[in-house]
Design an enzyme around this catalytic site. Sequence first.
Site, PDB file in Angstrom:
ATOM      1  N   HIS A  36     -55.319 -47.983  15.222  1.00 46.32           N
ATOM      2  CA  HIS A  36     -54.432 -46.867  15.792  1.00 46.32           C
ATOM      3  C   HIS A  36     -53.792 -47.094  17.083  1.00 46.32           C
ATOM      4  O   HIS A  36     -52.826 -46.150  17.254  1.00 46.32           O
ATOM      5  CB  HIS A  36     -55.553 -45.702  16.328  1.00 46.32           C
ATOM      6  CG  HIS A  36     -55.212 -44.211  16.065  1.00 46.32           C
ATOM      7  ND1 HIS A  36     -54.293 -43.695  16.082  1.00 46.32           N
ATOM      8  CD2 HIS A  36     -56.130 -43.078  15.675  1.00 46.32           C
ATOM      9  CE1 HIS A  36     -53.967 -42.506  15.854  1.00 46.32           C
ATOM     10  NE2 HIS A  36     -55.244 -42.248  15.371  1.00 46.32           N
ATOM     11  N   ALA A  37     -53.881 -48.428  17.627  1.00 49.07           N
ATOM     12  CA  ALA A  37     -52.790 -48.637  18.717  1.00 49.07           C
ATOM     13  C   ALA A  37     -51.389 -48.902  18.173  1.00 49.07           C
ATOM     14  O   ALA A  37     -50.401 -48.927  18.823  1.00 49.07           O
ATOM     15  CB  ALA A  37     -53.417 -49.909  19.489  1.00 49.07           C
TER      16      ALA A  37
END
Length: 470
Positions: A145-146
């Site tokens: 998700h980064a």
Amino acid sequence: MDRLSGLDASFLYLETPAQLMHVCAVMVLDQSTMPASYSFGALMEHIDESIHDVPEFTRKIRRVPLGLDHPVWVRDQQFDIERHVHRLAVPSPGSYRELMDLCAHLAALPLDRSRPLWEMWVIEGYRPDGEEGDERVVVFSKMHHATVDGVSGSNLISHLCALEPDAAPLARDEEQRHPRDPERVELLARAVIGTATKPVTLVKVLGPSAELITKSIGRARQGTAMAAPFSAPRTSFNGTITAHRSIALADIDLDDIRDIKKATGSTVNDVVLTLCGGALRAYLDERGELPETSLMASVPVSVRESSKRSQGANKVSAFFTKLGTDIEDPLERLEMLAERNRHAKDHHNAISADALQDWAEFAAPRTFGLAVRTYANLRLAEKHPVVHNLVISNVPGPPMPLYFMGARIEALYPLGPVFHGAGLNITVMSNAGMVHVGAIACRESVPDGDALVQHFPQELERLRKAVVAR
């Protein structure tokens, strides 16, 4: 130098062995449309050619010395496609059940942070119709998700997809730019300057935030505020999660949803949330766990169009909404949700598009990570009021058929992360006239996800009949 935004970096800090912060997708492919017969070697080579100049696929994180600032992206000079694209076969007999067990196992494995934060598992031998059905190739993908949010993740798929089986992948709009690898001294200097200026930044953020709180109190008094966090009822999936996962998938017709939307003056998202509320109500009722008050969902919202920030992969905010699980009639539930969602959207629009990103800049790498682990170890999610019951995402997908390396995408099921305190995530994506539902959960909390998702087609039919009979 490409520094991670505070929001992007927060997904790194939030990660624990049980709370994994990657997003997944299950892509079912019809390889019969491929110009040449399928082979894993050719597929991997094609993927390598398509992504080797795309920074999101070839960059990795580099930590700032002493953890003084958020990490930076640097190009992986030893990038090797074989470390990211793997080959598996579905265990015999290769049916849906075996595929789900395999995908759940893969979803529970963390990504290696010493490499670019993504993987693809090419799974062969899947027979969706049982032993006698035609085989399909499935691609199970994982990206941290980064690196992506829902919209940017969907856009990244375009590097591997085309509108025709023998066409080139869809072109990238912006110019390719690989991150520069800074010297250690530069990293330290920038971190020190950034730390020194944080008090000034904090003052700039506090004013608008205080004003927002005042306005939110006024909205609450008028009954036009979004649902308040920490007011959700407790369910079996609202506690401390483990690393085990369960996955379940379902399909519903997009035209039926649009017909209901048109007939009721609601939105597609209103209808989707109504179906989620109905499916959750039926699932919990069957288990004898249906609360008297409504479940509440956190709904991510893309602010990509309104954000003033140019950097950062995640351009998202969120609003809270009650799902009407305390309402049996599906049409009454839709009408309630449509009204509440209008209030929630108005409330959300009054919040700066960059508010979440602004506050995330103050997430200290070491302190934030330690706090998350302490929260999990002390099982605090079971001791305070429930913030929200689950996350529900609605990701827009392609309206026309797409081809992945020449193979037609029959279905594309998105899967988001689950959190301590909210061990269930439901994400839906439209694709060529269908809506694909992906549910992922902590296995101990939701051991049989199919018992939940099987209600989506049933709830759609109930809602359709209610609209017709109105």
